[in-house]
Motif scaffolding. Structure first.
Motif, PDB file in Angstrom:
ATOM      1  N   LEU A  28       0.940  -1.413   0.134  1.00  0.00           N
ATOM      2  CA  LEU A  28      -0.294  -0.193  -0.008  1.00  0.00           C
ATOM      3  C   LEU A  28       0.989   1.402   0.105  1.00  0.00           C
ATOM      4  O   LEU A  28       0.459   2.283  -0.617  1.00  0.00           O
ATOM      5  CB  LEU A  28      -0.914  -0.054   1.188  1.00  0.00           C
ATOM      6  N   VAL A  31       1.824   1.729  -3.577  1.00  0.00           N
ATOM      7  CA  VAL A  31       0.802   2.392  -4.198  1.00  0.00           C
ATOM      8  C   VAL A  31       0.794   3.914  -4.108  1.00  0.00           C
ATOM      9  O   VAL A  31       0.571   4.781  -5.041  1.00  0.00           O
ATOM     10  CB  VAL A  31      -0.469   1.895  -4.080  1.00  0.00           C
ATOM     11  N   TYR A  65      -6.744   1.475  -4.573  1.00  0.00           N
ATOM     12  CA  TYR A  65      -6.116   1.527  -3.107  1.00  0.00           C
ATOM     13  C   TYR A  65      -7.209   1.672  -2.218  1.00  0.00           C
ATOM     14  O   TYR A  65      -7.165   0.696  -1.321  1.00  0.00           O
ATOM     15  CB  TYR A  65      -5.308   2.752  -3.234  1.00  0.00           C
TER      16      TYR A  65
END
Length: 204
Positions: A28, A31, A65
């Motif tokens: 994450l 991203v 996301y």
């Protein structure tokens, strides 16, 4: 004897292994870095086509996301399934090498151009595909694993779209082997014929 192992079922929001927690955090974070990079580079883009690619990929990645964060926190299905990214580009590559200037690091920020920007974005998409693949292999929560696994083809598609864009503008050139060498490698494998005879599982 003292038992350290959890037994029975656990709440869905706690249904995560240790490796999973660390790896999903890293995925994450990667991203977020990609999204931030696109946001920072966007004002420098000159080509409307590249601008369109950035905006489409940004919107799609941001949504992906959000649902990943959602299922990671809840342990349950997100509000909607993972989508499928569709690129506008065709898939025709220009093969062969043309003379070009050697690559070198920037001397100042004014040298940032579409070649460099599309290269950054391509690198991010490839890194995210690699990280998400590694993370999904360590993920025990079935929902998070599926969301991560389903997002990998989207990273691949984005990278492919950017590589085609770069190739079209001769930023990313694709050399080929001599035809004889290519044919030898293409014919280096043959399909297996018939049904193989499996060895007896009992060792004498």
């Amino acid at each position: 004897m003292h038992q350290n192992m959890h037994t029975g079922s656990v709440p869905t929001d706690m249904n995560h292994g240790g490796h999973e927690l660390f790896d999903v955090h890293e995925a994450l974070s990667g991203v977020i870095a990609s999204l931030n990079q696109a946001m920072l580079l966007r004002p420098y883009v000159q080509d409307p086509e590249l601008l369109d690619i950035i905006d489409r990929q940004y919107r799609f990645t941001l949504d992906e996301y959000n649902i990943t964060v959602e299922c990671f926190k809840s342990g349950t299905d997100p509000s909607h399934p993972t989508g499928s990214y569709k690129m506008k580009e065709g898939n025709d590559f220009i093969y062969g090498m043309k003379p070009s200037q050697p690559k070198k690091p920037l001397q100042n920020a004014n040298e940032v151009n579409d070649e460099i920007i599309s290269g950054f974005l391509l690198g991010s998409a490839k890194a995210n595909a690699t990280m998400k693949a590694a993370t999904s292999l360590e993920t025990t929560n079935p929902v998070v694993r599926r969301v991560l696994a389903d997002s990998i083809p989207n990273c691949i598609e984005m990278a492919y779209e950017l590589s085609i864009y770069q190739n079209k503008h001769h930023y990313y050139q694709v050399p080929q082997l001599a035809q004889q060498d290519m044919q030898q490698l293409l014919n280096a494998f043959a399909p297996s014929q018939g049904q193989p005879s499996m060895p007896d599982h009992t060792i004498q």
